[in-house]
Every structure is written in C-alpha cells, then in structure tokens.
Design a protein around this motif. Structure first.
Motif, mmCIF file in Angstrom:
data_model
loop_
_atom_site.group_PDB
_atom_site.id
_atom_site.type_symbol
_atom_site.label_atom_id
_atom_site.label_comp_id
_atom_site.label_asym_id
_atom_site.label_seq_id
_atom_site.Cartn_x
_atom_site.Cartn_y
_atom_site.Cartn_z
ATOM 1 N N ASN A 48 0.790 -1.227 0.000
ATOM 2 C CA ASN A 48 0.000 0.000 0.000
ATOM 3 C C ASN A 48 0.824 1.279 0.000
ATOM 4 O OD1 ASN A 48 -2.443 -1.390 0.024
ATOM 5 N ND2 ASN A 48 -2.505 -1.462 2.244
ATOM 6 N N ILE B 200 3.286 3.277 -7.133
ATOM 7 C CA ILE B 200 2.041 3.565 -6.426
ATOM 8 C C ILE B 200 1.569 4.973 -6.798
ATOM 9 C CG2 ILE B 200 1.110 4.104 -4.151
ATOM 10 C CD1 ILE B 200 1.259 1.209 -4.490
ATOM 11 N N THR C 211 -4.098 0.826 -5.061
ATOM 12 C CA THR C 211 -4.138 -0.319 -4.158
ATOM 13 C C THR C 211 -5.572 -0.599 -3.730
ATOM 14 O OG1 THR C 211 -3.947 0.982 -2.132
ATOM 15 C CG2 THR C 211 -1.901 0.411 -3.275
#
Length: 195
Positions: free
Chosen positions: A61, A67, A102
DNA sequence: AATTCACCCAACCGCCTACAC
DNA sequence: TGTGTAGGCGGTTGGGTGAAT
C-alpha cells in the motif's frame, strides 16, 4: 511472552502505530535483497517488531513501486463504480484494473466518497452478484474465474446499458499482475538504496 | 482562541484459502 | 490425508487534520 513480530491473539491496535522512515528503509532493504515474499522472514531479517502481515501491507500500500496516491481521475472513478456495481466489494480485483492503485486506497475512496453517491436499491447494499458470492478475495476455481470473466467483459463493454466500451479486456492480464511494477524496480531502489 | 464535528486514510483484525510437511 | 503455517482479502478502527461553530 513476547508477541512482537508475530500475530498475537491479544495484540492491541496500538502495538506499533504508524511506520517510521527508518522502518520503511529497513523493510525496503530486506525486500530488495530477499524479494517480496516470505513476509515473516522479511520482518525478522529487517529487524522490525512488526508481523509479516503488517510488512506485506506496508509494502503493497505504500512502498511498492509505481504507487499512485490521491487524485483519482473521473475515468478511474467511473471504472470503480462500474466494477463495484458488478462484482461488489472485491477491492483487490477492482484495484487490479487500476494500475498503481491499491485495494486499500480504492476501499477507502469508496467508503469516503463513492458510497454517498450510490443510493441503495431495494434496500440492498453492496450485494454480490450471483456466481460471485464467495466473500474472500479473487476467484480461484475454474467456475469462479469463468464468472469473473463474464463480469469483467460486461464491465469493459459498458455493462449492457448502452454505454460506450471503455477498455479492451484480457483475462490473463486481469489476474496476472505479478510483472506490473518490475520494470521500475531499479528506479525504486534509488529511493531506498541497498547498503 | 478554544472546542466540536466530520472526514480521510494508514494500520490492524479476523477469516479464509493455499501450501508445505 | 490431516495439520499447521503463511499469505491474501475485506471489514473495521482510531489518530490526524481541517472546517465549522
């Protein structure tokens, strides 16, 4: 008895709290050397008083390469809404269709933004469609995969409600995300260089 | 300025499945 | 084949923060 670094049945939420920069660095170094698997081992190697699960979550995460954080686009939001309409709260599957996002972020985004937009129909909220009743994670059996494929095709063709198709669909790609971030691993290592 | 409220999101919890032995 | 362990998932919680009063 010392329960640090393992899943204790009596463990309190406040056991460790937020991750520090130092913990992130140790975890990143351990993963760089040993790979993102065997999380309990990773936690021990890194010298962290965190359980394997916690390490995995932090990696997936927050530390994982590529990300994307915040600024969910209209297109992404539309896809989330559409997928959720068809497969329900299967956040990991939905996240799999949104590169860089995520499951936790999408889950949070849904709970804080999108849920308000959806009016309950017939008094039923977040009900899974037939064939996707299993509550836990991705479809694993042949039957489940078949059903999920039908759902995903439905999504990518606009759900059969006269909407324009959004993306092309590949079933293997839908499930196999293992190589998704591999190409940027070197860049990421520059952020957390190995000693 | 102080307090209360609402929201966001990181982290934890509990359950389930896969896998190794 | 049965059992224990690890990993993966969705649900939930609680701290931080900004807005409202």
């Amino acid at each position: 008895m010392d329960f640090s670094g393992m899943d204790s049945p009596t463990k309190k939420r406040s056991n460790n709290g937020a991750w520090t920069v130092e913990e992130d660095r140790k975890l990143a170094e351990a993963i760089a050397v040993h790979g993102a698997r065997r999380w309990k081992k990773i936690a021990n190697i890194a010298g962290l008083s965190r359980c394997g699960k916690s390490c995995r979550l932090r990696w997936l995460n927050y530390l994982r390469p590529n990300i994307k954080r915040g600024n969910i686009s209209d297109q992404e939001e539309d896809l989330i809404l559409r997928l959720h309409k068809l497969i329900g709260n299967r956040w990991s599957l939905i996240a799999g269709r949104l590169p860089g996002r995520t499951d936790n972020e999408i889950k949070n985004y849904w709970n804080s933004h999108l849920r308000k937009k959806i009016k309950p129909q017939n008094g039923i909220r977040n009900r899974r469609p037939e064939g996707l009743q299993k509550p836990n994670s991705v479809a694993r059996t042949t039957e489940e995969k078949f059903d999920a494929e039908a759902v995903a095709k439905d999504v990518t063709t606009g759900g059969g409600e006269g909407e324009e198709p959004t993306t092309s669909f590949n079933m293997d790609e839908f499930y196999d995300l293992s190589m998704q971030y591999r190409s940027d691993f070197d860049d990421w290592l520059n952020v957390f260089p190995v000693k």
